[in-house]
Design a protein around this motif. Structure first.
Motif, short mmCIF file in Angstrom:
data_model
loop_
_atom_site.label_atom_id
_atom_site.label_comp_id
_atom_site.label_asym_id
_atom_site.label_seq_id
_atom_site.Cartn_x
_atom_site.Cartn_y
_atom_site.Cartn_z
N UNK A 109 6.89 4.50 -1.35
CA UNK A 109 5.31 3.95 -0.38
C UNK A 109 5.67 4.77 0.88
N UNK A 110 7.41 4.40 1.29
CA UNK A 110 7.53 4.95 2.53
C UNK A 110 7.60 6.15 3.21
N UNK A 111 8.00 6.88 1.53
CA UNK A 111 7.72 8.33 1.73
C UNK A 111 6.04 8.82 1.85
N UNK A 112 5.13 8.50 1.44
CA UNK A 112 3.62 8.48 1.48
C UNK A 112 3.85 8.04 2.90
N UNK A 113 3.62 7.07 3.65
CA UNK A 113 3.08 6.85 5.05
C UNK A 113 4.47 7.95 6.37
N UNK A 114 5.54 8.30 4.86
CA UNK A 114 6.17 10.24 6.62
C UNK A 114 5.60 11.04 6.49
N UNK A 115 5.12 11.26 5.29
CA UNK A 115 3.71 12.67 4.42
C UNK A 115 2.62 12.18 5.63
N UNK A 116 2.15 10.96 6.13
CA UNK A 116 0.41 11.21 5.92
C UNK A 116 0.78 11.00 7.27
N UNK A 117 1.80 10.79 8.43
CA UNK A 117 2.15 10.66 9.59
C UNK A 117 2.58 12.63 10.26
N UNK A 118 3.30 12.93 9.15
CA UNK A 118 3.96 13.85 9.85
C UNK A 118 2.36 14.97 9.73
N UNK A 119 1.12 14.41 8.97
CA UNK A 119 -0.10 15.99 9.29
C UNK A 119 -0.05 15.39 10.47
N UNK A 120 -0.63 14.49 10.85
CA UNK A 120 -0.83 13.56 12.44
C UNK A 120 -0.67 14.22 13.14
N UNK A 121 -1.74 14.91 13.87
CA UNK A 121 -1.40 14.90 15.60
C UNK A 121 -0.75 14.35 16.52
N UNK A 122 -0.55 14.45 17.81
CA UNK A 122 -0.05 12.71 18.35
C UNK A 122 -1.46 12.73 18.71
N UNK A 123 -1.61 11.66 19.08
CA UNK A 123 -2.67 10.80 19.03
C UNK A 123 -4.52 10.43 18.25
N UNK A 124 -3.46 11.00 17.15
CA UNK A 124 -4.21 11.54 16.17
C UNK A 124 -4.72 9.66 15.00
N UNK A 125 -5.42 9.22 14.26
CA UNK A 125 -6.21 8.27 13.73
C UNK A 125 -5.77 8.02 12.06
N UNK A 126 -5.60 7.10 11.98
CA UNK A 126 -4.90 7.14 10.45
C UNK A 126 -5.86 5.93 9.74
N UNK A 127 -7.13 6.23 9.21
CA UNK A 127 -7.23 4.83 8.25
C UNK A 127 -7.15 5.44 6.38
N UNK A 128 -6.72 4.22 6.30
CA UNK A 128 -6.65 4.00 5.16
C UNK A 128 -6.90 2.66 4.78
N UNK A 129 -6.93 2.58 2.97
CA UNK A 129 -6.54 0.96 2.21
C UNK A 129 -5.76 0.64 1.58
N UNK A 130 -5.33 -0.59 1.17
CA UNK A 130 -4.63 -1.28 1.08
C UNK A 130 -4.64 -2.50 0.19
N UNK A 131 -4.17 -3.15 -1.39
CA UNK A 131 -4.48 -4.24 -1.18
C UNK A 131 -3.57 -5.10 -0.09
N UNK A 132 -3.42 -6.91 0.00
CA UNK A 132 -2.42 -8.09 0.90
C UNK A 132 -1.93 -8.66 -0.25
N UNK A 133 -0.98 -9.02 0.41
CA UNK A 133 -0.39 -10.46 -0.34
C UNK A 133 0.41 -10.43 -1.34
N UNK A 134 1.55 -9.80 -2.01
CA UNK A 134 2.88 -9.29 -2.58
C UNK A 134 2.13 -10.78 -3.33
#
Length: 157
Positions: free
Chosen positions: A28-53
């Protein structure tokens, strides 16, 4: 391509919104890296994830989750990538009845294709229809009763 290697340029988007995606990748770290890479500086990431291992269940196995996120771990993973959580809200459709969940999992084990068709074409639309309005709070929701979140992050420059 998958979420670890998307065919888009660096800094191309002002908003990226992967819902119910990140938790399905072991790396999942690689997925986050890829999502960040595509964002322009100051851009917004909106996502959903399940909580609590600690809330891991057979349902997570059945739907192909690799992760549930403890809030402090999620915040740290995002901060390492220059992503700051601005706000978040409880999200999702966890049934209040554990009996209903157990029944659904039994059906899913016996006939996964049919169960997923019902899930995607009947239960999800009904859940969305009855979903309470999202109540965003500043920062990350960190309550044991919250099973899944929508988070709004900003990419730092």
């Amino acid at each position: 391509d998958d979420a670890r290697n998307l065919p888009f340029g660096d800094g191309l988007f002002s908003v990226v919104a992967p819902f119910d995606i990140i938790e399905h990748f072991e790396d999942d770290g690689r997925v986050l890296d890829e999502l960040r890479r595509m964002l322009a500086p100051g851009a917004t990431l909106v996502f959903s994830v399940p909580l609590h291992a600690s809330a891991w269940s057979e349902f997570d196995n059945l739907v192909g989750h690799c992760h549930r996120y403890d809030p402090h771990v999620l915040e740290h993973a995002l901060a390492e990538r220059g992503l700051t959580i601005i706000e978040s809200a409880a999200y999702g459709m966890k049934p209040a009845s554990s009996s209903l969940t157990e029944y659904g999992m039994r059906v899913m084990r016996r006939n996964r294709r049919r169960a997923m068709r019902w899930y995607n074409h009947v239960f999800v639309p009904l859940a969305l229809w009855f979903q309470r309005p999202l109540r965003f709070v500043s920062g990350l929701v960190n309550l044991p009763s919250v099973d899944e979140i929508i988070a709004v992050c900003r990419r730092d420059n």
